[in-house]
Design a protein around this motif. Sequence first.
Motif, PDB file in Angstrom:
ATOM      1  N   GLU A 195      -8.010   0.443   4.340  1.00  0.00           N
ATOM      2  CA  GLU A 195      -7.159   0.574   3.158  1.00  0.00           C
ATOM      3  C   GLU A 195      -7.237   1.992   2.586  1.00  0.00           C
ATOM      4  O   GLU A 195      -6.225   2.557   2.177  1.00  0.00           O
ATOM      5  N   ILE A 201       0.836  -1.204   0.000  1.00  0.00           N
ATOM      6  CA  ILE A 201       0.000   0.000   0.000  1.00  0.00           C
ATOM      7  C   ILE A 201       0.871   1.256   0.000  1.00  0.00           C
ATOM      8  O   ILE A 201       0.630   2.183  -0.771  1.00  0.00           O
ATOM      9  N   LEU A 254      -5.411  -5.371   1.953  1.00  0.00           N
ATOM     10  CA  LEU A 254      -5.389  -5.838   3.346  1.00  0.00           C
ATOM     11  C   LEU A 254      -6.166  -7.138   3.482  1.00  0.00           C
ATOM     12  O   LEU A 254      -7.312  -7.223   3.066  1.00  0.00           O
ATOM     13  N   LEU A 290      -9.102  -5.889  -2.370  1.00  0.00           N
ATOM     14  CA  LEU A 290      -8.386  -5.229  -1.286  1.00  0.00           C
ATOM     15  C   LEU A 290      -6.996  -5.814  -1.093  1.00  0.00           C
ATOM     16  O   LEU A 290      -6.782  -7.011  -1.263  1.00  0.00           O
TER      17      LEU A 290
END
Length: 143
Positions: free
Chosen positions: A108, A13, A76, A74
């Motif tokens: 996120e 990220i 995460l 996603l």
Amino acid sequence: MSVELPFAPVDSIIRRNADGLRVSQAAAEELATRIQDRGARLAAGAAEEATADGRKTLMAADFGVSEAVDPETLELPVAPVDRIARLDIDESYRVSMDARIALAQLLEAYADDLAGAAATLARHADRRTVKAEDIRTYIELVE
């Protein structure tokens, strides 16, 4: 309090928001800690919402999310997010799968905001590396 999130997704990220800058390990660790703190606070608020509705199960709506995204989109992972959700709430609460995904979605987005701002601060400081201090500085500026 130990950090529940694995390093790799948090690192991914921060790197996707760094625009070619290097990222220190301390920055990824700081981001993971901030994500976890935020998640625990959000879950505590969601537990209050559920209690007000007479429920012991947290739902996505308790997090202000009307529809959870596909978890495959996603970065995460849901299992550690579930553990984060349970850090500051009574163990008698249940966390629905939609609530876990909703929390991961919110965390996120929060991580993207923090990471992007940290990269901006690093560039402003004329550095090629995002450091933990960039994340801490941004948090100080917005709080």
